[in-house]
Design a protein around this motif. Structure first.
Motif, PDB file in Angstrom:
ATOM      1  N   PHE A 115       0.883  -1.358  -0.010  1.00 41.34           N
ATOM      2  CA  PHE A 115      -0.027   0.002  -0.273  1.00 41.34           C
ATOM      3  C   PHE A 115       0.751   1.380  -0.035  1.00 41.34           C
ATOM      4  CE2 PHE A 115       0.953  -0.797   4.375  1.00 41.34           C
ATOM      5  CZ  PHE A 115       1.020   0.550   4.901  1.00 41.34           C
ATOM      6  N   ASP A 116       0.297   2.376  -0.408  1.00 42.78           N
ATOM      7  CA  ASP A 116       1.044   3.692  -0.418  1.00 42.78           C
ATOM      8  C   ASP A 116       1.072   4.343   0.918  1.00 42.78           C
ATOM      9  OD1 ASP A 116       2.131   6.079  -1.020  1.00 42.78           O
ATOM     10  OD2 ASP A 116       0.658   6.502  -2.690  1.00 42.78           O
ATOM     11  N   VAL A 117       2.494   4.317   1.329  1.00 47.63           N
ATOM     12  CA  VAL A 117       2.519   4.632   2.803  1.00 47.63           C
ATOM     13  C   VAL A 117       2.503   6.094   3.185  1.00 47.63           C
ATOM     14  CG1 VAL A 117       4.097   2.708   3.514  1.00 47.63           C
ATOM     15  CG2 VAL A 117       4.876   4.581   2.764  1.00 47.63           C
ATOM     16  N   ARG A 118       2.531   6.898   1.871  1.00 46.27           N
ATOM     17  CA  ARG A 118       2.544   8.179   2.122  1.00 46.27           C
ATOM     18  C   ARG A 118       1.366   8.988   2.876  1.00 46.27           C
ATOM     19  NH1 ARG A 118       3.404  10.119  -3.972  1.00 46.27           N
ATOM     20  NH2 ARG A 118       2.236   8.200  -4.037  1.00 46.27           N
ATOM     21  N   GLY A 119       1.592   9.588   4.043  1.00 51.90           N
ATOM     22  CA  GLY A 119       0.751  10.452   4.594  1.00 51.90           C
ATOM     23  C   GLY A 119      -0.201   9.339   5.530  1.00 51.90           C
ATOM     24  N   GLN A 120       0.304   8.153   5.559  1.00 47.63           N
ATOM     25  CA  GLN A 120      -0.662   7.346   6.323  1.00 47.63           C
ATOM     26  C   GLN A 120       0.270   6.733   7.925  1.00 47.63           C
ATOM     27  OE1 GLN A 120      -3.539   6.247   5.221  1.00 47.63           O
ATOM     28  NE2 GLN A 120      -3.304   7.081   3.215  1.00 47.63           N
ATOM     29  N   ILE A 121      -0.623   6.289   8.353  1.00 48.95           N
ATOM     30  CA  ILE A 121      -0.341   5.684   9.833  1.00 48.95           C
ATOM     31  C   ILE A 121      -0.206   4.045  10.052  1.00 48.95           C
ATOM     32  CG2 ILE A 121      -1.015   5.692  12.372  1.00 48.95           C
ATOM     33  CD1 ILE A 121      -2.308   8.330  11.743  1.00 48.95           C
ATOM     34  N   ILE A 122       0.746   3.428  10.444  1.00 51.27           N
ATOM     35  CA  ILE A 122       0.587   2.271  10.521  1.00 51.27           C
ATOM     36  C   ILE A 122       0.556   2.015  12.106  1.00 51.27           C
ATOM     37  CG2 ILE A 122       2.139   0.108  10.417  1.00 51.27           C
ATOM     38  CD1 ILE A 122       3.568   0.988   7.986  1.00 51.27           C
ATOM     39  N   TYR A 123      -0.536   1.043  12.145  1.00 52.10           N
ATOM     40  CA  TYR A 123      -0.972   0.649  13.707  1.00 52.10           C
ATOM     41  C   TYR A 123      -0.214  -0.830  13.908  1.00 52.10           C
ATOM     42  CZ  TYR A 123      -3.764  -0.531  17.769  1.00 52.10           C
ATOM     43  OH  TYR A 123      -4.342  -0.729  18.856  1.00 52.10           O
ATOM     44  N   TYR A 124       0.675  -0.862  14.752  1.00 51.74           N
ATOM     45  CA  TYR A 124       1.187  -2.020  15.090  1.00 51.74           C
ATOM     46  C   TYR A 124       0.449  -2.801  16.022  1.00 51.74           C
ATOM     47  CZ  TYR A 124       5.597   0.677  14.138  1.00 51.74           C
ATOM     48  OH  TYR A 124       6.545   1.269  13.729  1.00 51.74           O
ATOM     49  N   THR A 125      -0.447  -3.709  15.221  1.00 55.04           N
ATOM     50  CA  THR A 125      -1.491  -4.706  15.939  1.00 55.04           C
ATOM     51  C   THR A 125      -1.587  -6.044  15.378  1.00 55.04           C
ATOM     52  OG1 THR A 125      -3.605  -4.599  17.125  1.00 55.04           O
ATOM     53  CG2 THR A 125      -3.301  -3.520  15.075  1.00 55.04           C
TER      54      THR A 125
ATOM     55  N   ALA B 228      11.253   7.503   5.630  1.00 63.91           N
ATOM     56  CA  ALA B 228      11.771   8.118   4.379  1.00 63.91           C
ATOM     57  C   ALA B 228      10.969   8.053   2.937  1.00 63.91           C
ATOM     58  CB  ALA B 228      13.227   7.605   3.986  1.00 63.91           C
ATOM     59  N   LEU B 229      10.164   7.122   3.016  1.00 69.14           N
ATOM     60  CA  LEU B 229       9.208   6.754   1.905  1.00 69.14           C
ATOM     61  C   LEU B 229       7.907   7.708   2.139  1.00 69.14           C
ATOM     62  CD1 LEU B 229       9.415   3.002   1.195  1.00 69.14           C
ATOM     63  CD2 LEU B 229      10.325   4.901   0.004  1.00 69.14           C
ATOM     64  N   GLY B 230       7.875   8.458   3.288  1.00 65.63           N
ATOM     65  CA  GLY B 230       6.600   9.168   3.323  1.00 65.63           C
ATOM     66  C   GLY B 230       5.472   8.822   4.325  1.00 65.63           C
ATOM     67  N   LEU B 231       5.860   7.647   4.883  1.00 63.29           N
ATOM     68  CA  LEU B 231       4.974   7.436   6.024  1.00 63.29           C
ATOM     69  C   LEU B 231       4.893   8.381   7.212  1.00 63.29           C
ATOM     70  CD1 LEU B 231       3.411   4.804   7.436  1.00 63.29           C
ATOM     71  CD2 LEU B 231       5.431   4.406   8.813  1.00 63.29           C
ATOM     72  N   LYS B 232       3.794   8.804   7.894  1.00 64.54           N
ATOM     73  CA  LYS B 232       3.659  10.039   8.590  1.00 64.54           C
ATOM     74  C   LYS B 232       3.523   9.743  10.046  1.00 64.54           C
ATOM     75  CE  LYS B 232       4.825  12.927   6.144  1.00 64.54           C
ATOM     76  NZ  LYS B 232       6.158  13.683   6.575  1.00 64.54           N
ATOM     77  N   GLY B 233       2.879   8.421  10.274  1.00 61.75           N
ATOM     78  CA  GLY B 233       2.489   8.167  11.716  1.00 61.75           C
ATOM     79  C   GLY B 233       2.954   6.750  11.834  1.00 61.75           C
TER      80      GLY B 233
END
Lengths: 280, 205
Positions: B75-85, B116-121
């Motif tokens: 998925f496109d990580v830019r601007g997104q939040i990954i939730y560790y669960t 670096a790829l644009g993940l924000k949260g």
């Protein structure tokens, strides 16, 4: 000689696994309430209130208290006049775990090999410790042990010269380094004495004692209270957001040890302290 | 959607600043812009509405060779939040089971590359490494803490769930979760602050 069929063991373990994950013990609920009267941190209080809410929701809706429904650690007291029929004790326990986790919508968190890391799919196998005891009963104690806090458990071979102060400092160091990662408020199960493996097993078994209860040995009770008081001055607080409630309890079990040794194992347990037991 | 497909930033006013609601909580909607991230400070209580992508150890391990070879992620990580669960299974008729955070530090190895790829949260529990905290400053990212072990309560805020990738990983598959008012706290902001250190300092006796 009393006979117990394996199906009775499986049925009991299945129920224990489900109940442990849905129904947090009343000793823990009392610990939340006690902490709410002493906690100064607003963020810490919010966490404690949320945990009470969480316990209530888990119990009434049968949703696990924590999504990490744990590694099943099972302590068994097998009366030596009991004859288990229809199969093997360990198979019966694992059948119960499989049924409990599958039918209870509990998470499968166990991988078959530490290296290939393929999930076994039903949370088996359990870690099983069996003690043969006098009598005609079979006591099964089940704990759903979370992985995040388990990862912060530690062991150290102290020397006799390190003494009691060394033991206290080491337990405190384990709580401090577990910090926010292990979901505080924590419980420290401590095994002191014996050998390398004996101390580790005792540190797990120590967790089964009621939270808020005194150690039957007054000298050890004083040690527990002193370490707990110091732990709660660390400032880590609920979830590590800062506060006065870093640990709910320190439980110590001792065993005789070699003249050269002072082994200390500390199992770190989170507030999702889930365990149940039954006697057949 | 591959990373190479679209290099534009998510649509969001670059000057928007997230302010606290009357109850003192900041409402955060995804995707996040740099300005959103800059207006969050450690200790801020937030309510997140929008999309969270779930991912933990096994999914991140699969990201690593893709990132090393500059290949698109699932998925496109830019601007997104990954939730560790890794949620527990949903009962019939339920959206999801228990869905609390897992320990973030196990993803420290992968986080700087994703930022670096644009993940924000990122959202999890527990401390992050100095490398991750430096990457939060460099790439403007934020690490949220969700209350660990409150997975039953947190399931209330999840409206919809679908598996995006790695279904074979079971609980560790990547899921797209639509959430409404998901409660969290800012642990590490993009200004170098750390709630855990500040909190401990304030209450140590």
């Amino acid at each position: 000689m009393r006979e117990i069929h394996v199906s009775a063991i499986s049925d009991a373990v299945k129920k224990l696994c489900m109940d442990a994950n849905w129904d947090l013990g009343t000793d823990m609920l009392r610990a939340f309430d006690r902490a709410l009267t002493t906690e100064r941190s607003p963020a810490g209080k919010q966490v404690l209130e949320m945990l009470k809410d969480n316990a209530q929701m888990a119990r009434t809706q049968k949703i696990p208290y924590c999504q990490d429904t744990g590694f099943v650690v099972c302590f068994v007291e097998l009366g030596q006049n009991v004859h288990i029929t229809g199969g093997l004790l360990t198979d019966a326990i694992n059948t119960g775990v499989s049924q409990g986790y599958t039918e209870g919508y509990l998470r499968a968190s166990i991988v078959k090999s530490p290296f290939d890391r393929k999930n076994t799919g039903d949370n088996t196998p359990a870690v099983i410790h069996v003690d043969v005891v006098p009598g005609e009963h079979l006591k099964i104690m089940v704990m759903a042990k979370g992985g995040g806090c388990e990862n912060r458990s530690k062991y150290k071979m102290l020397t006799p010269a390190d003494g009691l102060d060394g033991v206290k400092d080491w337990i405190l160091e384990c709580i401090r380094t577990a910090g926010p990662d292990a979901c505080p408020p924590l419980i420290a199960g401590v095994g002191v004495g014996g050998t390398f493996e004996k101390a580790a097993i005792l540190s797990k078994k120590a967790l089964f004692r009621e939270i808020g209860s005194s150690n039957p040995d007054p000298a050890v009770d004083a040690i527990e209270k002193d370490v707990l008081e110091r732990a709660n001055r660390l400032g880590i607080g609920p979830q590590g957001y800062g506060g006065d409630t870093t640990a709910f309890a320190v439980h110590i079990v001792t065993y005789p040890c070699h003249i050269t040794s002072l082994p200390v194992a500390v199992t770190i347990e989170c507030h999702a302290h889930r365990h149940k037991e039954v006697t057949l | 959607m591959g990373l190479s497909a679209d290099r534009t930033r998510p649509a969001r006013s670059p000057t928007r600043v997230i302010k606290a609601s009357p109850d003192g909580i900041k409402d955060v909607t995804t995707p996040l812009s740099d300005a959103d991230v800059e207006s969050l400070k450690s200790g801020d209580r937030v309510r997140i509405t929008g999309t969270l992508y779930t991912g933990r150890d096994a999914a991140h391990a699969r990201f690593l060779p893709l990132m090393d070879e500059d290949k698109p992620l699932p998925f496109d990580v830019r601007g997104q939040i990954i939730y560790y669960t890794g949620p527990s299974p949903a009962r019939p008729g339920m959206v999801i089971g228990s869905v609390g955070p897992t320990t973030g530090s196990r993803m420290d190895k992968y986080a700087p590359k994703l930022l670096a790829l644009g993940l924000k949260g990122m959202m999890g529990k527990g401390s992050r490494s100095m490398e991750v905290r430096a990457a939060l400053r460099k790439y403007k990212g934020v690490y949220f803490g969700a209350v660990g072990g409150a997975g039953a309560v947190l399931s209330r805020y999840v409206r919809k769930v679908e598996i995006v990738a790695y279904e074979d990983l079971g609980t560790e598959a990547i899921r797209r979760m639509e959430v409404e008012g998901f409660p969290a706290i800012v642990v590490n902001d993009c200004h170098g602050n750390d709630l855990y250190q500040e909190g401990m300092k304030a209450y140590a006796r």
